[in-house]
Design a protein around this motif. Structure first.
Motif, short mmCIF file in Angstrom:
data_model
loop_
_atom_site.label_atom_id
_atom_site.label_comp_id
_atom_site.label_asym_id
_atom_site.label_seq_id
_atom_site.Cartn_x
_atom_site.Cartn_y
_atom_site.Cartn_z
N GLY A 172 0.78 -1.23 0.00
CA GLY A 172 0.00 0.00 0.00
C GLY A 172 0.81 1.28 0.00
O GLY A 172 0.28 2.35 0.27
N LYS A 173 2.09 1.16 -0.28
CA LYS A 173 2.93 2.36 -0.31
C LYS A 173 2.89 2.98 -1.70
O LYS A 173 3.06 2.28 -2.71
CB LYS A 173 4.38 2.03 0.05
N ILE A 174 2.69 4.30 -1.75
CA ILE A 174 2.67 5.01 -3.02
C ILE A 174 4.10 5.46 -3.32
O ILE A 174 4.66 6.28 -2.59
CB ILE A 174 1.76 6.25 -2.94
N MET A 175 4.70 4.89 -4.33
CA MET A 175 6.06 5.27 -4.70
C MET A 175 6.27 5.09 -6.19
O MET A 175 5.53 4.34 -6.84
CB MET A 175 7.08 4.47 -3.88
N PRO A 176 7.27 5.78 -6.74
CA PRO A 176 7.48 5.71 -8.20
C PRO A 176 7.65 4.28 -8.70
O PRO A 176 7.18 3.94 -9.79
CB PRO A 176 8.77 6.52 -8.42
N GLU A 177 8.27 3.42 -7.91
CA GLU A 177 8.51 2.04 -8.34
C GLU A 177 7.20 1.27 -8.56
O GLU A 177 7.18 0.27 -9.27
CB GLU A 177 9.35 1.29 -7.29
N ALA A 178 6.13 1.74 -7.90
CA ALA A 178 4.85 1.04 -8.03
C ALA A 178 4.01 1.61 -9.17
O ALA A 178 2.89 1.15 -9.41
CB ALA A 178 4.07 1.16 -6.72
N ASN A 179 4.56 2.60 -9.85
CA ASN A 179 3.81 3.27 -10.92
C ASN A 179 4.15 2.61 -12.27
O ASN A 179 5.26 2.72 -12.76
CB ASN A 179 4.22 4.75 -10.93
N PRO A 180 3.20 1.92 -12.87
CA PRO A 180 3.55 1.12 -14.07
C PRO A 180 3.71 1.95 -15.34
O PRO A 180 4.35 1.49 -16.29
CB PRO A 180 2.36 0.18 -14.20
N ASN A 181 3.09 3.13 -15.38
CA ASN A 181 2.98 3.82 -16.67
C ASN A 181 3.40 5.29 -16.68
O ASN A 181 3.27 5.96 -17.70
CB ASN A 181 1.54 3.70 -17.18
N GLY A 182 3.88 5.77 -15.54
CA GLY A 182 4.30 7.17 -15.46
C GLY A 182 3.19 8.12 -15.08
O GLY A 182 3.37 9.35 -15.10
N SER A 183 2.04 7.57 -14.73
CA SER A 183 0.87 8.37 -14.41
C SER A 183 1.15 9.40 -13.32
O SER A 183 1.82 9.12 -12.33
CB SER A 183 -0.23 7.41 -13.93
N LEU A 184 0.64 10.60 -13.54
CA LEU A 184 0.81 11.70 -12.60
C LEU A 184 0.32 11.29 -11.21
O LEU A 184 -0.81 10.79 -11.08
CB LEU A 184 -0.01 12.91 -13.10
N ASP A 185 1.18 11.48 -10.20
CA ASP A 185 0.78 11.22 -8.82
C ASP A 185 0.31 9.77 -8.61
O ASP A 185 -0.49 9.51 -7.71
CB ASP A 185 -0.35 12.19 -8.44
N ASN A 186 0.78 8.86 -9.45
CA ASN A 186 0.40 7.44 -9.38
C ASN A 186 -1.11 7.22 -9.56
O ASN A 186 -1.66 6.21 -9.09
CB ASN A 186 0.83 6.79 -8.05
N ILE A 187 -1.76 8.12 -10.27
CA ILE A 187 -3.22 8.04 -10.40
C ILE A 187 -3.64 6.87 -11.29
O ILE A 187 -3.17 6.74 -12.42
CB ILE A 187 -3.79 9.38 -10.95
N ALA A 188 -4.54 6.04 -10.76
CA ALA A 188 -5.06 4.90 -11.52
C ALA A 188 -6.55 5.05 -11.79
O ALA A 188 -7.09 4.38 -12.68
CB ALA A 188 -4.82 3.59 -10.76
N GLY A 189 -7.21 5.92 -11.02
CA GLY A 189 -8.65 6.11 -11.21
C GLY A 189 -9.13 7.39 -10.55
O GLY A 189 -8.63 7.75 -9.48
N ILE A 190 -10.04 8.06 -11.23
CA ILE A 190 -10.58 9.32 -10.69
C ILE A 190 -12.09 9.37 -10.86
O ILE A 190 -12.66 8.65 -11.68
CB ILE A 190 -9.98 10.56 -11.40
N ARG A 191 -12.70 10.25 -10.08
CA ARG A 191 -14.13 10.48 -10.27
C ARG A 191 -14.35 11.95 -10.60
O ARG A 191 -13.45 12.78 -10.42
CB ARG A 191 -14.91 10.08 -9.01
N ASN A 192 -15.56 12.27 -11.05
CA ASN A 192 -15.86 13.66 -11.34
C ASN A 192 -16.21 14.40 -10.04
O ASN A 192 -16.32 13.77 -8.97
CB ASN A 192 -17.01 13.76 -12.36
N ALA A 193 -16.39 15.70 -10.12
CA ALA A 193 -16.65 16.50 -8.91
C ALA A 193 -17.97 16.07 -8.27
O ALA A 193 -18.09 16.01 -7.04
CB ALA A 193 -16.67 17.99 -9.26
N ALA A 194 -18.98 15.76 -9.09
CA ALA A 194 -20.28 15.36 -8.55
C ALA A 194 -20.22 13.97 -7.91
O ALA A 194 -21.02 13.65 -7.04
CB ALA A 194 -21.34 15.39 -9.65
#
Lengths: 240, 87
Positions: A172-194
């Motif tokens: 559960g550690k967020i680190m560059p080594e766990a980022n498979p694709n270079g995604s900003l801030d290790n982001i894998a999923g987001i939702r909209n404001a609503a």
């Protein structure tokens, strides 16, 4: 519940979604051809993974102009739940239903493997069954999953708890080594404001039953069903 | 006479990643160039080139149309920028 699964030319995870919803979870899955202009009778809608329109121009760039997308915009504006998986996420970004854009993976490789993501927000209609900070093992399969947005938008998203999943280590550690694709801030999923539209690069539909040896993905679908049942029990707000 | 009043308009459009946005393909190409001995090459940026004919004789109107095409479809202005010439 009636869950619509949109089929674009080039979708290839639509049947997996239908299988999980109907055969595993006992719901009614309705395939919605991209030429449809209405989503009537659908309680929630899923945009599945694949290579809509061959990923020509940019991933999702052409699919976003499919007739069904106008209906999906309307559906989401009325508070309907929309889940975009992988290519579905890319389409939601191109359609402006979610903020940001996808870049090519930094490695330039098409990456197909299991990864770990941490649930950053367990209070969404898509993650209600998860514990806060729960680590899920989910497969990814994409060439363009390198999420990008500008700094202002990222800080707004963080303030609104819109980042729902981030790539992490098995612990559960967020680190560059766990980022498979270079995604900003290790982001894998987001939702909209609503909060009613979620996009995620990992494929929960590929790991939602015991026989596959991993059913972490089931939590996403069960969360959606919980939220839908709750919505049915609550009277609609006057004027909406 | 090419490109004058009364001719069909051809649009030549370049779409590239904005400065500062990481371009993994450009980087890979740069490394390949270095391997070939072209070590003086730097800042390689890869983009797309599109060409299209417009059935529009008025260049001003054609430009409005091409700009709208770029904004709506041909470029994703979150990550890309575009330039075009009409001939």
């Amino acid at each position: 519940m009636n869950i619509g699964v949109v089929v674009f030319p080039g979708s290839n995870c639509d049947h997996d979604c239908v299988h999980i919803l109907s055969d595993v979870l006992g719901q009614k899955a309705i395939e919605v051809w991209h030429k449809e202009t209405s989503l009537s009778g659908v309680d929630a809608v899923i945009l599945p993974g694949g290579f809509s329109y061959g990923d020509y121009l940019r991933t999702g760039a052409i699919a976003r102009f499919s007739p069904v997308m106008a209906a999906i915009k309307q559906f989401s504006a009325e508070g309907g739940m929309v889940l975009g998986i992988c290519n579905g996420f890319q389409i939601l970004l191109e359609a402006g239903l979610l903020p940001g854009a996808m870049l090519r993976n930094t490695s330039l490789h098409f990456i197909c493997k299991d990864v770990y993501v941490r649930v950053e927000n367990a209070a969404t209609p898509f993650t209600g069954r998860c514990e806060p900070w729960q680590v899920l093992k989910l497969p990814i399969a994409h060439a363009d999953g390198n999420y990008y947005t500008d700094e202002v938008t990222l800080s707004q998203m963080k303030a609104n708890a819109q980042v729902v999943f981030r790539y992490c280590t098995p612990e559960g550690k967020i680190m560059p080594e766990a980022n498979p694709n270079g995604s900003l801030d290790n982001i894998a999923g987001i939702r909209n404001a609503a909060g009613n539209v979620l996009g995620m690069m990992p494929h929960p539909e590929r790991c939602a039953e015991d026989v596959l040896g991993n059913d972490d993905g089931r939590l996403i679908f069960l969360s959606m069903l919980d939220a839908l049942k709750k919505a049915v029990l609550q009277p609609k707000t006057v004027g909406v | 006479m090419v490109g004058g009043w009364g001719e069909k308009v051809k649009a030549k459009i370049h779409v590239t990643l904005k400065p500062g946005i990481l371009d993994p393909q450009g980087k890979a190409i740069e490394q390949a160039l270095a391997t070939l001995g072209y070590s003086s090459a730097s800042n390689v940026r890869m983009g797309k080139y599109l060409e299209l004919d417009l059935n529009e004789k008025d260049k001003v109107k054609a430009e409005v149309e091409v700009k709208a095409m770029c904004e709506k479809l041909l470029a994703n202005t979150i990550i890309e920028e575009y330039r075009y010439e009409l001939v």
